[in-house]
Design a protein around this motif. Structure first.
Motif, PDB file in Angstrom:
ATOM      1  N   ASP A  65       0.824  -1.211   0.000  1.00  0.00           N
ATOM      2  CA  ASP A  65       0.000   0.000   0.000  1.00  0.00           C
ATOM      3  C   ASP A  65       0.858   1.261   0.000  1.00  0.00           C
ATOM      4  N   VAL A  66       1.961   1.202   0.732  1.00  0.00           N
ATOM      5  CA  VAL A  66       2.837   2.370   0.872  1.00  0.00           C
ATOM      6  C   VAL A  66       4.293   1.922   0.749  1.00  0.00           C
ATOM      7  N   ILE A  67       5.079   2.677  -0.011  1.00  0.00           N
ATOM      8  CA  ILE A  67       6.525   2.467  -0.090  1.00  0.00           C
ATOM      9  C   ILE A  67       7.192   3.698   0.496  1.00  0.00           C
ATOM     10  N   ILE A  68       8.025   3.484   1.508  1.00  0.00           N
ATOM     11  CA  ILE A  68       8.754   4.576   2.153  1.00  0.00           C
ATOM     12  C   ILE A  68      10.230   4.398   1.825  1.00  0.00           C
ATOM     13  N   ASN A  69      10.785   5.356   1.133  1.00  0.00           N
ATOM     14  CA  ASN A  69      12.148   5.253   0.607  1.00  0.00           C
ATOM     15  C   ASN A  69      13.082   6.148   1.417  1.00  0.00           C
ATOM     16  N   LEU A  70      13.893   5.523   2.280  1.00  0.00           N
ATOM     17  CA  LEU A  70      14.790   6.273   3.168  1.00  0.00           C
ATOM     18  C   LEU A  70      16.269   6.029   2.875  1.00  0.00           C
ATOM     19  N   THR A  71      16.558   5.193   1.901  1.00  0.00           N
ATOM     20  CA  THR A  71      17.942   4.782   1.679  1.00  0.00           C
ATOM     21  C   THR A  71      18.848   5.950   1.306  1.00  0.00           C
ATOM     22  N   GLY A  72      20.064   5.943   1.866  1.00  0.00           N
ATOM     23  CA  GLY A  72      21.061   6.938   1.496  1.00  0.00           C
ATOM     24  C   GLY A  72      22.313   6.806   2.330  1.00  0.00           C
ATOM     25  N   ARG A  73      23.468   6.677   1.685  1.00  0.00           N
ATOM     26  CA  ARG A  73      24.735   6.660   2.427  1.00  0.00           C
ATOM     27  C   ARG A  73      24.873   7.946   3.222  1.00  0.00           C
ATOM     28  N   THR A  74      25.415   7.849   4.424  1.00  0.00           N
ATOM     29  CA  THR A  74      25.587   9.029   5.259  1.00  0.00           C
ATOM     30  C   THR A  74      26.447  10.091   4.568  1.00  0.00           C
ATOM     31  N   ILE A  75      26.110  11.344   4.810  1.00  0.00           N
ATOM     32  CA  ILE A  75      26.934  12.430   4.273  1.00  0.00           C
ATOM     33  C   ILE A  75      28.107  12.728   5.200  1.00  0.00           C
ATOM     34  N   PHE A  76      28.082  12.155   6.410  1.00  0.00           N
ATOM     35  CA  PHE A  76      29.126  12.449   7.399  1.00  0.00           C
ATOM     36  C   PHE A  76      30.345  11.571   7.147  1.00  0.00           C
ATOM     37  N   ASN A  77      31.060  11.925   6.104  1.00  0.00           N
ATOM     38  CA  ASN A  77      32.237  11.189   5.672  1.00  0.00           C
ATOM     39  C   ASN A  77      33.084  12.134   4.825  1.00  0.00           C
ATOM     40  N   TYR A  78      34.332  11.755   4.579  1.00  0.00           N
ATOM     41  CA  TYR A  78      35.143  12.574   3.672  1.00  0.00           C
ATOM     42  C   TYR A  78      34.699  12.278   2.243  1.00  0.00           C
ATOM     43  N   TRP A  79      34.400  13.316   1.490  1.00  0.00           N
ATOM     44  CA  TRP A  79      33.806  13.140   0.173  1.00  0.00           C
ATOM     45  C   TRP A  79      34.876  12.959  -0.909  1.00  0.00           C
ATOM     46  N   THR A  80      35.399  11.758  -1.014  1.00  0.00           N
ATOM     47  CA  THR A  80      36.219  11.438  -2.177  1.00  0.00           C
ATOM     48  C   THR A  80      35.283  11.293  -3.375  1.00  0.00           C
ATOM     49  N   GLU A  81      35.832  11.295  -4.571  1.00  0.00           N
ATOM     50  CA  GLU A  81      34.984  11.115  -5.745  1.00  0.00           C
ATOM     51  C   GLU A  81      34.277   9.771  -5.689  1.00  0.00           C
ATOM     52  N   SER A  82      34.982   8.748  -5.190  1.00  0.00           N
ATOM     53  CA  SER A  82      34.378   7.424  -5.070  1.00  0.00           C
ATOM     54  C   SER A  82      33.217   7.435  -4.083  1.00  0.00           C
ATOM     55  N   TYR A  83      33.389   8.121  -2.952  1.00  0.00           N
ATOM     56  CA  TYR A  83      32.321   8.141  -1.960  1.00  0.00           C
ATOM     57  C   TYR A  83      31.134   8.969  -2.454  1.00  0.00           C
ATOM     58  N   LYS A  84      31.397  10.026  -3.193  1.00  0.00           N
ATOM     59  CA  LYS A  84      30.307  10.828  -3.749  1.00  0.00           C
ATOM     60  C   LYS A  84      29.462   9.990  -4.708  1.00  0.00           C
ATOM     61  N   GLU A  85      30.104   9.128  -5.459  1.00  0.00           N
ATOM     62  CA  GLU A  85      29.371   8.239  -6.360  1.00  0.00           C
ATOM     63  C   GLU A  85      28.468   7.296  -5.566  1.00  0.00           C
ATOM     64  N   LYS A  86      28.963   6.818  -4.419  1.00  0.00           N
ATOM     65  CA  LYS A  86      28.170   5.918  -3.587  1.00  0.00           C
ATOM     66  C   LYS A  86      26.993   6.669  -2.954  1.00  0.00           C
ATOM     67  N   MET A  87      27.219   7.910  -2.519  1.00  0.00           N
ATOM     68  CA  MET A  87      26.136   8.727  -1.973  1.00  0.00           C
ATOM     69  C   MET A  87      25.046   8.921  -3.013  1.00  0.00           C
TER      70      MET A  87
END
Length: 300
Positions: A65-87
């Motif tokens: 009936d309902v889909i709740i979409n909360l997924t997301g890698r934490t932003i509290f990390n050092y933002w390498t280009e690789s990590y930004k892609e994962k975010m």
């Protein structure tokens, strides 16, 4: 109701799942760990999956009936280009995979997370849901995230996007991260502290999700932030006061940028966010002010 929740094993998802189960709903939680800090019941189902990748977790989504979409890698990390892609992938690809798995005329409801970072750095300008998006990395992620969710409208899905402020609550969220340095007397403002700090108590966040679930005409963007706007320095002072500690050690802007890079620069931005859509539709905040929120969280 039958509810499917991605990212349901984190702080927000756990609090939301617990409340949904208390209300008698059947909840299927999907997370990368396959573990949830919840009591086992016959109405709770837990799946382990990387939702950024298509897989079996997509099967039978239309039956919910309902889909709740909360997924997301934490932003509290050092933002390498690789990590930004994962975010980016954890948010945007997950949302795309959800929508792709829904048939035409699905008849379900999609409540998809986003963030107050959608607006970028707005300085002193107050922004409601009609405010323009920013142009930095986080704003671009939020725009793509919401765009993917809104594609479900073409399939007959009622879609609401939830632009979360910083989530405060007991046992997790931002307060849990900040408590230790503040208790050690090492807390203080970030930069000059004048940037606006959008926040929301987790109980109000959960209540607002339930409000959107039950409101048949509620769709589009909703700011999930408390009505009271505070600057970052005010937040730091009040948190320190409730912990009976000083807040006298600021983190200078140059140091934040040097140590945390692009993520540090994002911390120096601010948004004075107004939850206009929720208020206009009659939602009542239990913790509209920071004092009320911190009192509940920190006073045993």
């Amino acid at each position: 109701m039958k509810i499917f929740m991605t990212g349901g094993t984190g702080f927000v998802g756990t609090n939301l799942s617990r409340r949904l189960l208390q209300l008698g709903h059947e909840v299927t939680v999907v997370g990368s760990s396959g573990k949830a800090h919840l009591e086992k019941t016959s109405t709770l189902h837990i799946l382990k999956a990387d939702t950024a990748v298509p897989g079996k977790w997509q099967e039978n989504l239309a039956s919910f009936d309902v889909i709740i979409n909360l997924t997301g890698r934490t932003i509290f990390n050092y933002w390498t280009e690789s990590y930004k892609e994962k975010m980016y992938a954890s948010r945007v690809e997950t949302t795309r995979n959800i929508v792709n798995a829904l048939p035409d005329s699905a008849g379900t409801v999609l409540l998809s997370a986003s963030a107050a970072g959608y607006y970028g750095d707005k300085g002193e300008t107050a922004v409601d849901e009609s405010g323009e998006a920013g142009s930095d990395f986080l704003a671009d992620v939020c725009k793509s995230w919401e765009r993917e969710a809104m594609h479900a409208v073409k399939k007959g899905v009622r879609v609401a996007t939830m632009r979360f402020g910083v989530v405060l609550g007991k046992g997790g969220g931002a307060i849990e991260t900040m408590k230790t340095p503040f208790k050690l007397g090492l807390g203080g403002a970030i930069g000059d502290g004048r940037q606006w700090f959008p926040w929301i108590h987790v109980d109000d966040l959960v209540a607002a999700v339930l409000f959107l679930m039950d409101g048949s005409g509620l769709e589009g963007p909703f700011n999930f932030t408390a009505p009271e706007s505070v600057r970052q320095q005010e937040f730091a002072k009040k948190l320190a006061s409730f912990l009976h500690r000083p807040a006298i050690i600021p983190a200078p802007s140059f140091l934040v940028k040097t140590v945390a890079g692009e993520f540090g620069r994002s911390l120096l931005q601010g948004q004075k966010v107004v939850p206009k859509a929720l208020l206009d539709h009659g939602f009542v905040f239990r913790y509209p002010t920071l004092d009320e929120a911190l009192r509940e969280i920190l006073n045993d």
